[in-house]
Design a protein around this motif. Structure first.
Motif, PDB file in Angstrom:
ATOM      1  N   ARG A 157       1.002  -1.103  -0.072  1.00  0.00           N
ATOM      2  CA  ARG A 157       0.021  -0.050  -0.010  1.00  0.00           C
ATOM      3  C   ARG A 157       0.958   1.130  -0.152  1.00  0.00           C
ATOM      4  N   THR A 158       0.459   2.287  -0.540  1.00  0.00           N
ATOM      5  CA  THR A 158       0.969   3.570  -0.624  1.00  0.00           C
ATOM      6  C   THR A 158       0.236   4.600  -0.089  1.00  0.00           C
ATOM      7  N   VAL A 159       0.779   5.272   0.955  1.00  0.00           N
ATOM      8  CA  VAL A 159       0.112   6.426   1.564  1.00  0.00           C
ATOM      9  C   VAL A 159      -0.104   7.590   0.458  1.00  0.00           C
TER      10      VAL A 159
ATOM     11  N   ALA B  56       8.888   7.763   7.269  1.00  0.00           N
ATOM     12  CA  ALA B  56      10.391   6.976   7.051  1.00  0.00           C
ATOM     13  C   ALA B  56      10.337   6.632   5.546  1.00  0.00           C
ATOM     14  N   THR B  57       9.871   7.524   4.801  1.00  0.00           N
ATOM     15  CA  THR B  57       9.626   7.129   3.293  1.00  0.00           C
ATOM     16  C   THR B  57      10.900   6.972   2.461  1.00  0.00           C
ATOM     17  N   GLY B  58      12.142   7.128   3.021  1.00  0.00           N
ATOM     18  CA  GLY B  58      13.490   7.162   2.273  1.00  0.00           C
ATOM     19  C   GLY B  58      13.546   8.361   1.299  1.00  0.00           C
TER      20      GLY B  58
ATOM     21  N   PHE C  45      21.055   4.419  -9.889  1.00  0.00           N
ATOM     22  CA  PHE C  45      21.632   2.963  -9.233  1.00  0.00           C
ATOM     23  C   PHE C  45      20.706   2.764  -7.919  1.00  0.00           C
ATOM     24  N   ARG C  46      19.695   1.793  -7.857  1.00  0.00           N
ATOM     25  CA  ARG C  46      18.727   1.510  -6.671  1.00  0.00           C
ATOM     26  C   ARG C  46      18.475   0.191  -6.460  1.00  0.00           C
TER      27      ARG C  46
ATOM     28  N   ILE D 273      27.909   6.167  -2.213  1.00  0.00           N
ATOM     29  CA  ILE D 273      27.748   5.099  -3.118  1.00  0.00           C
ATOM     30  C   ILE D 273      28.157   5.431  -4.354  1.00  0.00           C
TER      31      ILE D 273
HETATM   32  C1  FAD Z   1      22.869   1.029  -4.198  1.00  0.00           C
HETATM   33  C2  FAD Z   1      22.673   1.390  -2.675  1.00  0.00           C
HETATM   34  C3  FAD Z   1      23.415   0.907  -1.529  1.00  0.00           C
HETATM   35  C4  FAD Z   1      23.438   1.046  -0.499  1.00  0.00           C
HETATM   36  N1  FAD Z   1      24.586   0.568   0.441  1.00  0.00           N
HETATM   37  C5  FAD Z   1      24.395   0.834   1.811  1.00  0.00           C
HETATM   38  C6  FAD Z   1      25.409   0.094   2.841  1.00  0.00           C
HETATM   39  O1  FAD Z   1      26.199  -0.746   2.311  1.00  0.00           O
HETATM   40  N2  FAD Z   1      25.395   0.474   4.074  1.00  0.00           N
HETATM   41  C7  FAD Z   1      24.355   1.297   4.519  1.00  0.00           C
HETATM   42  O2  FAD Z   1      24.148   1.547   5.665  1.00  0.00           O
HETATM   43  N3  FAD Z   1      23.351   1.885   3.647  1.00  0.00           N
HETATM   44  C8  FAD Z   1      23.380   1.650   2.357  1.00  0.00           C
HETATM   45  N4  FAD Z   1      22.273   2.237   1.544  1.00  0.00           N
HETATM   46  C9  FAD Z   1      21.495   3.314   2.115  1.00  0.00           C
HETATM   47  C10 FAD Z   1      20.477   2.546   2.633  1.00  0.00           C
HETATM   48  O3  FAD Z   1      19.917   1.853   1.843  1.00  0.00           O
HETATM   49  C11 FAD Z   1      19.445   3.800   2.985  1.00  0.00           C
HETATM   50  O4  FAD Z   1      20.248   4.676   3.710  1.00  0.00           O
HETATM   51  C12 FAD Z   1      18.268   3.210   3.627  1.00  0.00           C
HETATM   52  O5  FAD Z   1      17.740   2.257   3.299  1.00  0.00           O
HETATM   53  C13 FAD Z   1      17.431   4.449   4.115  1.00  0.00           C
HETATM   54  O6  FAD Z   1      16.507   3.643   5.039  1.00  0.00           O
HETATM   55  P1  FAD Z   1      14.999   4.242   5.193  1.00  0.00           P
HETATM   56  O7  FAD Z   1      14.210   3.590   5.994  1.00  0.00           O
HETATM   57  O8  FAD Z   1      15.255   5.746   5.545  1.00  0.00           O
HETATM   58  O9  FAD Z   1      14.496   4.465   3.596  1.00  0.00           O
HETATM   59  P2  FAD Z   1      14.025   3.145   2.765  1.00  0.00           P
HETATM   60  O10 FAD Z   1      14.928   1.850   3.158  1.00  0.00           O
HETATM   61  O11 FAD Z   1      14.092   3.686   1.383  1.00  0.00           O
HETATM   62  O12 FAD Z   1      12.538   2.791   2.874  1.00  0.00           O
HETATM   63  C14 FAD Z   1      11.562   3.682   2.911  1.00  0.00           C
HETATM   64  C15 FAD Z   1      10.359   2.700   2.463  1.00  0.00           C
HETATM   65  O13 FAD Z   1       9.097   3.560   2.478  1.00  0.00           O
HETATM   66  C16 FAD Z   1       8.268   3.206   1.532  1.00  0.00           C
HETATM   67  N5  FAD Z   1       7.285   4.302   0.978  1.00  0.00           N
HETATM   68  C17 FAD Z   1       7.810   5.527   0.452  1.00  0.00           C
HETATM   69  N6  FAD Z   1       6.755   6.095   0.218  1.00  0.00           N
HETATM   70  C18 FAD Z   1       5.838   5.547   0.703  1.00  0.00           C
HETATM   71  C19 FAD Z   1       4.370   6.044   0.966  1.00  0.00           C
HETATM   72  N7  FAD Z   1       3.947   6.983   0.195  1.00  0.00           N
HETATM   73  N8  FAD Z   1       3.559   5.156   1.395  1.00  0.00           N
HETATM   74  C20 FAD Z   1       3.812   3.923   1.983  1.00  0.00           C
HETATM   75  N9  FAD Z   1       5.257   3.529   1.992  1.00  0.00           N
HETATM   76  C21 FAD Z   1       6.076   4.431   1.204  1.00  0.00           C
HETATM   77  C22 FAD Z   1       9.037   2.857   0.467  1.00  0.00           C
HETATM   78  O14 FAD Z   1       8.355   1.776  -0.348  1.00  0.00           O
HETATM   79  C23 FAD Z   1       9.963   1.976   1.443  1.00  0.00           C
HETATM   80  O15 FAD Z   1       9.740   0.587   1.598  1.00  0.00           O
HETATM   81  C24 FAD Z   1      22.604   1.843   0.207  1.00  0.00           C
HETATM   82  C25 FAD Z   1      21.609   2.555  -0.837  1.00  0.00           C
HETATM   83  C26 FAD Z   1      21.576   2.323  -2.382  1.00  0.00           C
HETATM   84  C27 FAD Z   1      20.795   2.910  -3.168  1.00  0.00           C
END
Ligand code: FAD
Length: 91
Positions: A5-7, A33-35, A50-51, A77
């Motif tokens: 689901r997406t908010v 915490a949507t990244g 690159f994701r 990265i």
């Molecule tokens: C190629 C790559 C390599 C990496 N390597 C490393 C590493 O070696 N070590 C390290 O520490 N970090 C690494 N990172 C960084 C790490 O992946 C991120 O810092 C971390 O995932 C961030 O976590 P987060 O929970 O903030 O966001 P995310 O993991 O991006 O999670 C956010 C979530 O929110 C969801 N979301 C977004 N919008 C909505 C919405 N409207 N409704 C519902 N859900 C939603 C998304 O689908 C996702 O599941 C790497 C990143 C990349 C791209």
């Protein structure tokens, strides 16, 4: 926990969110915490943002001896990828 689901909207005054299936949820406190997503460069083609595993596989395929690849973004990265690519294309 709900997956797939997406908010799509948040109403801070009402303390509620609505998802893409139209369901509404109430909350006391909200943590966003949507990244993050990479900035897109307009009017360009052939750029890999690159994701994903598919992105990795595509770049790995391109990384043959003598290939010339530009990495945009010199953060953690980008630097790590550049270092790995140097090893791959210099063979
Ligand atoms: C190629 C790559 C390599 C990496 N390597 C490393 C590493 O070696 N070590 C390290 O520490 N970090 C690494 N990172 C960084 C790490 O992946 C991120 O810092 C971390 O995932 C961030 O976590 P987060 O929970 O903030 O966001 P995310 O993991 O991006 O999670 C956010 C979530 O929110 C969801 N979301 C977004 N919008 C909505 C919405 N409207 N409704 C519902 N859900 C939603 C998304 O689908 C996702 O599941 C790497 C990143 C990349 C791209």
């Amino acid at each position: 926990m709900l997956t797939g689901r997406t908010v799509v909207s948040v109403d801070p005054a009402e303390h509620s969110v609505v998802d893409d299936a139209g369901e509404s949820y109430r909350y006391e406190r909200l943590l966003l915490a949507t990244g993050a997503t990479p900035r897109r460069i307009p009017n360009t083609e052939g750029i890999v943002y690159f994701r994903t595993l598919e992105d990795y596989r595509y770049v790995r395929e391109q990384a043959v001896a003598g290939a010339r690849i530009v990495v945009i973004g010199g953060g953690f990265i980008g630097s790590e990828i550049a270092a790995a690519l140097v090893g791959a294309v210099a063979r």
